[in-house]
Design a protein around this motif. Structure first.
Motif, PDB file in Angstrom:
ATOM      1  N   GLY A 144      21.412  49.203  59.087  1.00 51.24           N
ATOM      2  CA  GLY A 144      20.972  50.592  59.012  1.00 51.24           C
ATOM      3  C   GLY A 144      19.523  50.729  58.577  1.00 51.24           C
ATOM      4  N   ASP A 145      18.825  49.616  58.411  1.00 52.74           N
ATOM      5  CA  ASP A 145      17.422  49.623  57.991  1.00 52.74           C
ATOM      6  C   ASP A 145      16.542  49.353  59.209  1.00 52.74           C
ATOM      7  N   TRP A 146      15.870  50.391  59.689  1.00 50.78           N
ATOM      8  CA  TRP A 146      15.047  50.288  60.889  1.00 50.78           C
ATOM      9  C   TRP A 146      13.555  50.164  60.577  1.00 50.78           C
TER      10      TRP A 146
ATOM     11  N   GLY B 280      11.778  47.661  60.005  1.00 48.83           N
ATOM     12  CA  GLY B 280      11.132  46.518  60.629  1.00 48.83           C
ATOM     13  C   GLY B 280      10.993  46.619  62.134  1.00 48.83           C
ATOM     14  N   TYR B 281      11.503  47.687  62.714  1.00 49.16           N
ATOM     15  CA  TYR B 281      11.487  47.806  64.174  1.00 49.16           C
ATOM     16  C   TYR B 281      10.070  47.779  64.735  1.00 49.16           C
ATOM     17  N   ALA B 282       9.157  48.490  64.100  1.00 51.09           N
ATOM     18  CA  ALA B 282       7.792  48.566  64.617  1.00 51.09           C
ATOM     19  C   ALA B 282       7.080  47.221  64.580  1.00 51.09           C
ATOM     20  N   ASP B 283       7.531  46.321  63.737  1.00 51.22           N
ATOM     21  CA  ASP B 283       6.886  45.013  63.631  1.00 51.22           C
ATOM     22  C   ASP B 283       7.186  44.120  64.825  1.00 51.22           C
ATOM     23  N   LEU B 284       8.060  44.560  65.727  1.00 51.86           N
ATOM     24  CA  LEU B 284       8.327  43.815  66.949  1.00 51.86           C
ATOM     25  C   LEU B 284       7.271  44.111  68.017  1.00 51.86           C
ATOM     26  N   PHE B 285       6.351  45.040  67.689  1.00 51.78           N
ATOM     27  CA  PHE B 285       5.295  45.442  68.608  1.00 51.78           C
ATOM     28  C   PHE B 285       3.924  45.044  68.070  1.00 51.78           C
TER      29      PHE B 285
ATOM     30  N   THR C  36       5.155  60.497  72.906  1.00 51.80           N
ATOM     31  CA  THR C  36       4.513  59.187  72.937  1.00 51.80           C
ATOM     32  C   THR C  36       4.025  58.839  71.540  1.00 51.80           C
ATOM     33  N   PHE C  37       4.338  57.623  71.109  1.00 47.03           N
ATOM     34  CA  PHE C  37       3.990  57.171  69.764  1.00 47.03           C
ATOM     35  C   PHE C  37       3.049  55.978  69.879  1.00 47.03           C
ATOM     36  N   THR C  38       1.946  56.042  69.168  1.00 45.79           N
ATOM     37  CA  THR C  38       0.915  55.018  69.265  1.00 45.79           C
ATOM     38  C   THR C  38       0.729  54.323  67.923  1.00 45.79           C
ATOM     39  N   GLY C  39       0.809  53.009  67.943  1.00 49.33           N
ATOM     40  CA  GLY C  39       0.629  52.224  66.728  1.00 49.33           C
ATOM     41  C   GLY C  39       1.924  52.055  65.956  1.00 49.33           C
ATOM     42  N   ARG C  40       1.943  51.041  65.118  1.00 45.26           N
ATOM     43  CA  ARG C  40       3.169  50.710  64.397  1.00 45.26           C
ATOM     44  C   ARG C  40       3.646  51.818  63.464  1.00 45.26           C
ATOM     45  N   ASP C  41       2.721  52.517  62.817  1.00 46.36           N
ATOM     46  CA  ASP C  41       3.146  53.554  61.869  1.00 46.36           C
ATOM     47  C   ASP C  41       3.907  54.674  62.570  1.00 46.36           C
ATOM     48  N   GLU C  42       3.397  55.136  63.711  1.00 48.07           N
ATOM     49  CA  GLU C  42       4.089  56.207  64.438  1.00 48.07           C
ATOM     50  C   GLU C  42       5.422  55.711  64.992  1.00 48.07           C
ATOM     51  N   ILE C  43       5.434  54.501  65.509  1.00 48.28           N
ATOM     52  CA  ILE C  43       6.685  53.948  66.046  1.00 48.28           C
ATOM     53  C   ILE C  43       7.710  53.787  64.927  1.00 48.28           C
ATOM     54  N   ARG C  44       7.267  53.300  63.779  1.00 49.42           N
ATOM     55  CA  ARG C  44       8.176  53.106  62.646  1.00 49.42           C
ATOM     56  C   ARG C  44       8.753  54.431  62.168  1.00 49.42           C
ATOM     57  N   ASP C  45       7.902  55.431  61.993  1.00 51.37           N
ATOM     58  CA  ASP C  45       8.373  56.734  61.511  1.00 51.37           C
ATOM     59  C   ASP C  45       9.408  57.315  62.469  1.00 51.37           C
ATOM     60  N   TRP C  46       9.121  57.221  63.753  1.00 53.55           N
ATOM     61  CA  TRP C  46      10.050  57.764  64.747  1.00 53.55           C
ATOM     62  C   TRP C  46      11.365  57.006  64.742  1.00 53.55           C
TER      63      TRP C  46
END
Length: 217
Positions: free
Chosen positions: A24-26, A28-33, A46-56
């Motif tokens: 249930g801990d997501w 780390g998802y953005a770190d795959l990019f 559209t989400f750009t960069g790890r911070d936006e991807i992680r927040d979403w």
């Protein structure tokens, strides 16, 4: 890069996603990019960069309906090594809501590989109205069987009203067959099709703020 390298990288990506689902801990998802990656989500933006991807990802996958999806199995995939892309169909299933009903919707995911096990772009393509209808149906059944917790009930209260789904074609055809009693001209099949299209557009618009994302995970 080779097709084998891209395939192996996405298999590792998918394995890590399974871990996020389990815990249930997501976060780390953005770190795959890559740090400058772009994630195109056709309903949510559209989400750009790890911070936006992680927040979403954290916001979406820790609330209903995203958090209820127990996994994201892949139906098929193809690789274009020259373009560094992998395209696949991902299934987004939901668990038994209490009566044995099994619900799932697919999406097409396009991954762009950047090397070193990281991806620089993901694009998810799907029908948000179908996802909304699935989430709506699951929540209603779960509520009827006492299996809906607070965020499911809150989502259902906000997005599960009768105005959120278009009438079925069969119901509209039955309505068309009934004589008018108000002095207005009889309805035609074109009237029904126009009304249905309008209802679907309204439903899709209502679904977008809370629609579950397609799963390229």
């Amino acid at each position: 890069m080779s097709a084998a390298e891209i395939t192996e990288a996405y298999a590792a990506f998918h394995e890590k996603v399974a871990g996020f689902v389990a815990t249930g801990d997501w976060s780390g998802y953005a770190d795959l990019f890559t740090p400058d990656a772009v994630y195109v989500e056709h309903a949510m933006g559209t989400f750009t960069g790890r911070d936006e991807i992680r927040d979403w990802a954290v916001r979406t996958m820790t609330s209903y309906p995203g958090r209820m999806m127990p996994g994201f199995p892949i139906s098929w995939q193809v690789v274009d090594a020259d373009q560094g892309r992998l395209v696949c169909e991902v299934v987004n299933p939901m668990p038994d809501p209490g009566d044995g009903t099994m619900l799932a919707e697919p999406n097409i995911t396009i991954m762009t590989y950047a090397g070193d096990g990281l991806f620089s772009r993901e694009e998810d393509v799907y029908n948000p109205l179908r996802f909304h209808t699935m989430a709506q149906r699951w929540a209603r059944i779960a509520a009827e069987h006492g299996n809906a917790d607070e965020d499911v009930l809150a989502w259902l209260d906000r997005w599960g009203g009768s105005g959120g789904a278009a009438p079925s074609r069969a119901a509209q055809r039955a309505d068309l067959a009934r004589p008018r009693s108000d002095g207005m001209p009889d309805r035609t099949s074109s009237d029904v099709d126009a009304a249905r299209s309008d209802a679907m557009r309204r439903a899709a618009g209502a679904a977008l703020p809370e629609a579950p994302q397609g799963g390229g995970r």
